[in-house]
Design a protein around this motif. Structure first.
Motif, PDB file in Angstrom:
ATOM      1  N   UNK A 130      42.417  37.395  39.614  1.00 49.58           N
ATOM      2  CA  UNK A 130      41.117  37.807  40.146  1.00 49.58           C
ATOM      3  C   UNK A 130      41.162  39.255  40.615  1.00 49.58           C
ATOM      4  N   UNK A 131      42.266  39.645  41.262  1.00 44.82           N
ATOM      5  CA  UNK A 131      42.373  41.016  41.757  1.00 44.82           C
ATOM      6  C   UNK A 131      42.366  42.022  40.609  1.00 44.82           C
ATOM      7  N   UNK A 132      43.249  41.842  39.639  1.00 45.66           N
ATOM      8  CA  UNK A 132      43.368  42.826  38.566  1.00 45.66           C
ATOM      9  C   UNK A 132      42.145  42.861  37.649  1.00 45.66           C
ATOM     10  N   UNK A 133      41.425  41.740  37.540  1.00 49.89           N
ATOM     11  CA  UNK A 133      40.220  41.714  36.714  1.00 49.89           C
ATOM     12  C   UNK A 133      38.972  42.142  37.487  1.00 49.89           C
ATOM     13  N   UNK A 134      39.093  42.273  38.817  1.00 48.65           N
ATOM     14  CA  UNK A 134      37.924  42.604  39.629  1.00 48.65           C
ATOM     15  C   UNK A 134      36.916  41.465  39.670  1.00 48.65           C
ATOM     16  N   UNK A 135      37.408  40.241  39.530  1.00 54.04           N
ATOM     17  CA  UNK A 135      36.556  39.060  39.454  1.00 54.04           C
ATOM     18  C   UNK A 135      35.826  38.791  40.769  1.00 54.04           C
ATOM     19  N   UNK A 136      34.560  38.490  40.672  1.00 56.14           N
ATOM     20  CA  UNK A 136      33.764  38.055  41.817  1.00 56.14           C
ATOM     21  C   UNK A 136      33.566  36.553  41.666  1.00 56.14           C
ATOM     22  N   UNK A 137      33.969  35.815  42.678  1.00 54.43           N
ATOM     23  CA  UNK A 137      33.860  34.352  42.670  1.00 54.43           C
ATOM     24  C   UNK A 137      33.226  33.890  43.972  1.00 54.43           C
ATOM     25  N   UNK A 138      32.728  32.674  43.958  1.00 51.47           N
ATOM     26  CA  UNK A 138      32.247  32.059  45.190  1.00 51.47           C
ATOM     27  C   UNK A 138      33.445  31.557  45.990  1.00 51.47           C
ATOM     28  N   UNK A 139      33.405  31.813  47.272  1.00 52.81           N
ATOM     29  CA  UNK A 139      34.439  31.382  48.205  1.00 52.81           C
ATOM     30  C   UNK A 139      33.774  30.625  49.341  1.00 52.81           C
ATOM     31  N   UNK A 140      34.536  29.802  50.009  1.00 51.46           N
ATOM     32  CA  UNK A 140      34.087  29.091  51.205  1.00 51.46           C
ATOM     33  C   UNK A 140      35.074  29.351  52.325  1.00 51.46           C
ATOM     34  N   UNK A 141      34.542  29.540  53.527  1.00 50.94           N
ATOM     35  CA  UNK A 141      35.358  29.560  54.729  1.00 50.94           C
ATOM     36  C   UNK A 141      34.850  28.420  55.588  1.00 50.94           C
ATOM     37  N   UNK A 142      35.718  27.471  55.865  1.00 52.25           N
ATOM     38  CA  UNK A 142      35.338  26.301  56.644  1.00 52.25           C
ATOM     39  C   UNK A 142      35.906  26.453  58.047  1.00 52.25           C
ATOM     40  N   UNK A 143      35.008  26.566  59.021  1.00 51.23           N
ATOM     41  CA  UNK A 143      35.383  26.698  60.420  1.00 51.23           C
ATOM     42  C   UNK A 143      35.123  25.343  61.077  1.00 51.23           C
TER      43      UNK A 143
END
Length: 138
Positions: A82-95
């Motif tokens: 993801x870093x080297x491709x510059x990929x944008x993905x959906x992420x979740x942060x669960x608090x």
């Protein structure tokens, strides 16, 4: 919100783009920060020359940081790819006992380190790449 265990704050990524979120393995520390830039509209007629801000304007951003160790080659390859491709993905942060923040992020920093008598560790930084949603815990 009462005191919570730090290990219960989870960082997950949509690895297949279909909404199936996978926990990023081996994170020992993580944080989520929100920021909002302001738009200054102060002019010579501002009351006593106090700064005035434009309501609802500016840029909102979020930054996620994490550090830890890779538990398997798959999670290492996913983040590195993801870093080297510059990929944008959906992420979740669960608090825990608060809710879930979800949205598009891009990995903007990925660092590897280690001591001669210890394991290889990593640090990553993600910056928001679109609107975020928040779902409160019920």
């Amino acid at each position: 919100m009462t005191a919570q265990k730090g290990k219960d704050l989870l960082l997950k990524v949509d690895t297949d783009g279909a909404g199936d979120f996978t926990t990023v393995a081996g994170l020992r520390a993580r944080s989520l920060a929100f920021n909002a830039a302001t738009v200054d509209v102060t002019d010579q007629e501002s009351a006593a020359q106090w700064r005035e801000l434009l309501d609802g304007a500016g840029i909102k951003t979020a930054r996620i940081t994490g550090s830890g160790i890779f538990k398997d080659a798959e999670s290492d390859e996913t983040l590195r790819g993801y870093f080297f491709a510059g990929t944008i993905r959906d992420w979740q942060v669960i608090v825990p006992d608060f809710g879930t923040v979800e949205g598009a992020f891009q990995i903007t920093s990925l660092e590897y380190g280690g001591r001669h008598d210890g394991e290889v560790n990593f640090e990553l930084g993600l910056d928001s790449a679109g609107a975020l949603s928040f779902a409160a815990d019920a």
